[in-house]
Scaffold this motif. Structure first.
Motif, short mmCIF file in Angstrom:
data_model
loop_
_atom_site.label_atom_id
_atom_site.label_comp_id
_atom_site.label_asym_id
_atom_site.label_seq_id
_atom_site.Cartn_x
_atom_site.Cartn_y
_atom_site.Cartn_z
N LEU A 163 0.82 -1.20 0.00
CA LEU A 163 0.00 0.00 0.00
C LEU A 163 0.87 1.26 0.00
CD1 LEU A 163 -2.88 1.28 0.38
CD2 LEU A 163 -2.36 1.29 2.83
N THR A 164 0.46 2.24 -0.81
CA THR A 164 1.12 3.54 -0.81
C THR A 164 0.08 4.64 -0.60
OG1 THR A 164 0.87 3.89 -3.20
CG2 THR A 164 2.86 2.71 -2.45
N PHE A 165 0.55 5.78 -0.18
CA PHE A 165 -0.35 6.92 -0.02
C PHE A 165 -0.96 7.30 -1.36
CE2 PHE A 165 -1.60 11.33 0.52
CZ PHE A 165 -2.27 11.28 1.73
N LEU A 166 -0.19 7.13 -2.44
CA LEU A 166 -0.70 7.47 -3.76
C LEU A 166 -1.90 6.59 -4.13
CD1 LEU A 166 -0.49 9.12 -6.34
CD2 LEU A 166 1.20 7.47 -7.19
N LYS A 167 -1.84 5.29 -3.80
CA LYS A 167 -2.98 4.42 -4.08
C LYS A 167 -4.23 4.91 -3.35
CE LYS A 167 -0.52 0.03 -4.82
NZ LYS A 167 -0.38 -1.36 -4.32
N LEU A 168 -4.07 5.26 -2.08
CA LEU A 168 -5.21 5.76 -1.31
C LEU A 168 -5.75 7.05 -1.92
CD1 LEU A 168 -4.13 5.22 2.41
CD2 LEU A 168 -6.03 4.10 1.23
N ALA A 169 -4.85 7.93 -2.32
CA ALA A 169 -5.27 9.22 -2.88
C ALA A 169 -6.01 9.02 -4.20
CB ALA A 169 -4.06 10.13 -3.05
N LYS A 170 -5.49 8.14 -5.06
CA LYS A 170 -6.15 7.91 -6.35
C LYS A 170 -7.52 7.28 -6.15
CE LYS A 170 -3.60 6.55 -9.89
NZ LYS A 170 -2.61 5.83 -10.73
N ALA A 171 -7.60 6.31 -5.24
CA ALA A 171 -8.89 5.69 -4.97
C ALA A 171 -9.89 6.72 -4.46
CB ALA A 171 -8.73 4.56 -3.96
N SER A 172 -9.42 7.63 -3.62
CA SER A 172 -10.29 8.68 -3.09
C SER A 172 -10.82 9.58 -4.20
CB SER A 172 -9.54 9.53 -2.05
OG SER A 172 -9.09 8.73 -0.98
N CYS A 173 -9.97 9.86 -5.17
CA CYS A 173 -10.39 10.68 -6.31
C CYS A 173 -11.46 9.96 -7.13
CB CYS A 173 -9.20 11.02 -7.18
SG CYS A 173 -8.02 12.17 -6.43
N TYR A 174 -11.24 8.68 -7.41
CA TYR A 174 -12.23 7.92 -8.20
C TYR A 174 -13.58 7.86 -7.49
CZ TYR A 174 -8.42 6.34 -11.24
OH TYR A 174 -7.36 6.29 -12.12
N LEU A 175 -13.54 7.75 -6.17
CA LEU A 175 -14.78 7.60 -5.41
C LEU A 175 -15.56 8.91 -5.26
CD1 LEU A 175 -13.60 5.10 -2.65
CD2 LEU A 175 -15.17 4.65 -4.53
N ARG A 176 -15.00 10.00 -5.73
CA ARG A 176 -15.76 11.25 -5.75
C ARG A 176 -16.90 11.19 -6.77
NH1 ARG A 176 -14.00 15.54 -3.06
NH2 ARG A 176 -15.01 17.00 -4.49
N ASP A 177 -16.75 10.27 -7.72
CA ASP A 177 -17.82 10.04 -8.69
C ASP A 177 -18.86 9.12 -8.03
OD1 ASP A 177 -19.53 9.32 -10.72
OD2 ASP A 177 -17.98 8.42 -11.99
N PRO A 178 -20.06 9.59 -7.79
CA PRO A 178 -21.07 8.77 -7.10
C PRO A 178 -21.46 7.52 -7.88
CG PRO A 178 -22.09 10.76 -7.97
CD PRO A 178 -20.60 10.93 -8.13
N GLU A 179 -21.16 7.48 -9.18
CA GLU A 179 -21.47 6.31 -10.00
C GLU A 179 -20.38 5.24 -9.91
OE1 GLU A 179 -24.41 5.94 -11.54
OE2 GLU A 179 -24.89 7.84 -10.52
N CYS A 180 -19.26 5.58 -9.29
CA CYS A 180 -18.16 4.63 -9.15
C CYS A 180 -18.46 3.70 -7.98
CB CYS A 180 -16.85 5.37 -8.91
SG CYS A 180 -15.39 4.30 -8.77
N LEU A 181 -18.48 2.39 -8.23
CA LEU A 181 -18.76 1.42 -7.18
C LEU A 181 -17.63 1.39 -6.15
CD1 LEU A 181 -19.98 -1.59 -9.35
CD2 LEU A 181 -21.40 -0.06 -7.99
N PHE A 182 -17.98 1.14 -4.91
CA PHE A 182 -17.00 1.07 -3.82
C PHE A 182 -17.19 -0.28 -3.12
CE2 PHE A 182 -15.63 3.34 0.41
CZ PHE A 182 -14.45 2.59 0.41
N LEU A 183 -16.24 -1.21 -3.36
CA LEU A 183 -16.33 -2.56 -2.83
C LEU A 183 -15.12 -2.89 -1.97
CD1 LEU A 183 -17.36 -4.55 -6.06
CD2 LEU A 183 -18.88 -3.43 -4.41
N ALA A 184 -15.34 -3.75 -0.97
CA ALA A 184 -14.25 -4.26 -0.14
C ALA A 184 -14.33 -5.78 -0.14
CB ALA A 184 -14.36 -3.73 1.28
N THR A 185 -13.19 -6.43 -0.28
CA THR A 185 -13.18 -7.89 -0.23
C THR A 185 -13.69 -8.38 1.11
OG1 THR A 185 -10.88 -7.94 0.53
CG2 THR A 185 -11.26 -8.09 -1.86
N ASP A 186 -13.33 -7.67 2.19
CA ASP A 186 -13.73 -8.04 3.54
C ASP A 186 -13.47 -6.85 4.45
OD1 ASP A 186 -10.98 -8.64 5.21
OD2 ASP A 186 -10.76 -9.11 3.08
N ASN A 187 -13.95 -6.95 5.68
CA ASN A 187 -13.69 -5.87 6.63
C ASN A 187 -12.97 -6.36 7.89
OD1 ASN A 187 -15.76 -7.23 7.85
ND2 ASN A 187 -17.16 -5.49 8.00
#
Length: 311
Positions: A163-187
């Protein structure tokens, strides 16, 4: 047949004839892996014989694991290496495999998936034909100057030891689109290691993105019902009343079984102990009852005398 022996939600420790009667009554057995049938690269004593005996006696055995770090074919190799010689790939339902099925068959994602996760997640996506974004950022890339793909329609978060901070930041940007699905393998919040150390789980990464995006992820693995729905869709006649879920973690395995209408068994070779289960049982907070197992055993090796009686 749920609670057929009067033990529903009772956290009852069983042995001997009670175990034999339970094994005879159930046709479908769902096992967690880590802490139930193995610890790392060591099989729990007696576990290979239990699993192989169940299969040879005509029982339907499945493995439901939130560990997303390896593809199913690698799990088959591990099972065989540790002495579980009768296990086939179609019996294994990992959170990475089920996530790929969800994206392909349920969400029917039209675009690419941005993945935070290990190679096991990417391998299952490839096998399912789900396109995902390949990482190709230069070493000096930052969120200020990196490329963002307009084709990303889903973010999938799993365990990621790179994991890198850049991965987190990019994912955060993609998730600003409400049409972008947000899934987790597990919690899963953490996993036990040797000498009292722990390894942060996928749930930690998901929580960080939930805070950054102001959104809640759809969780695919336990305790979500989807893994059971995957089994039911691939195998005919899977009746919840004929199932027993065996796990070592109350908040994932036992809750998963409760959510799916299955009888549940806690084995004391992993994370949760009977004292925690008894606290939930005696609590006045009603949601806690979903965390109370029907049965408790010290180890699944306690099943072995039942097979000796049958053979």
């Amino acid at each position: 047949m749920a609670g057929a022996f009067g033990f529903k939600g009772s956290c009852q420790k069983i042995r001997g004839p009670e175990i034999r009667n339970l094994l005879e009554a159930k046709e479908f057995f769902l096992f967690d892996c880590d802490g139930v049938i193995w610890h790392g690269e060591n099989a729990i004593t007696g576990a290979p014989k239990v699993v192989n005996s169940l299969i040879r006696h005509g029982k339907n055995v499945f493995f439901v694991t939130n560990n997303c770090t390896r593809p199913r074919e690698n799990y088959v190799s591990k099972f065989y290496r540790l002495g579980f010689t009768d296990v086939m790939q179609e019996q294994i339902f990992s959170s990475s495999y089920c996530s790929a099925l969800y994206l392909r068959d349920v969400a029917k994602v039209q675009g690419k998936v941005f993945v935070i996760g290990c190679e096991g997640v990417r391998k299952e996506l490839r096998e399912a034909g789900v396109p995902f974004l390949e990482e190709d950022d230069p070493p000096d890339a930052t969120i200020y100057n990196c490329a963002l793909s307009p084709d990303v329609k889903a973010v999938l978060v799993g365990h990621d030891d790179k994991l890198t901070f850049l991965k987190l930041a990019k994912a955060s940007c993609y998730l600003r689109d409400p049409e972008c699905l947000f899934l987790a393998t597990d919690n899963d919040p953490w996993h036990p290691l040797r000498d009292g150390r722990i390894l942060p789980g996928s749930g930690c990464l998901t929580a960080a993105l939930e805070v950054a995006s102001g959104r809640k992820a759809t969780v695919i693995g336990k305790p979500s019902r989807f893994m059971f729905e995957c089994i039911s869709s691939q195998f005919r006649g899977v009746d919840p009343a004929q199932c027993l879920m065996v796990g070592d973690r109350l908040e994932t395995d036992v809750l998963f079984g409760s959510n799916c209408g299955l009888d549940t068994m806690l084995t004391l070779t992993g994370v949760s102990q009977i004292e925690e289960a008894e606290e939930y049982r005696d609590s006045e907070h009603s949601p806690n009852q979903s965390l109370v197992p029907d049965y408790v055993v010290d180890t699944i090796a306690d099943f072995l005398p039942a097979f000796e009686d049958q053979d």
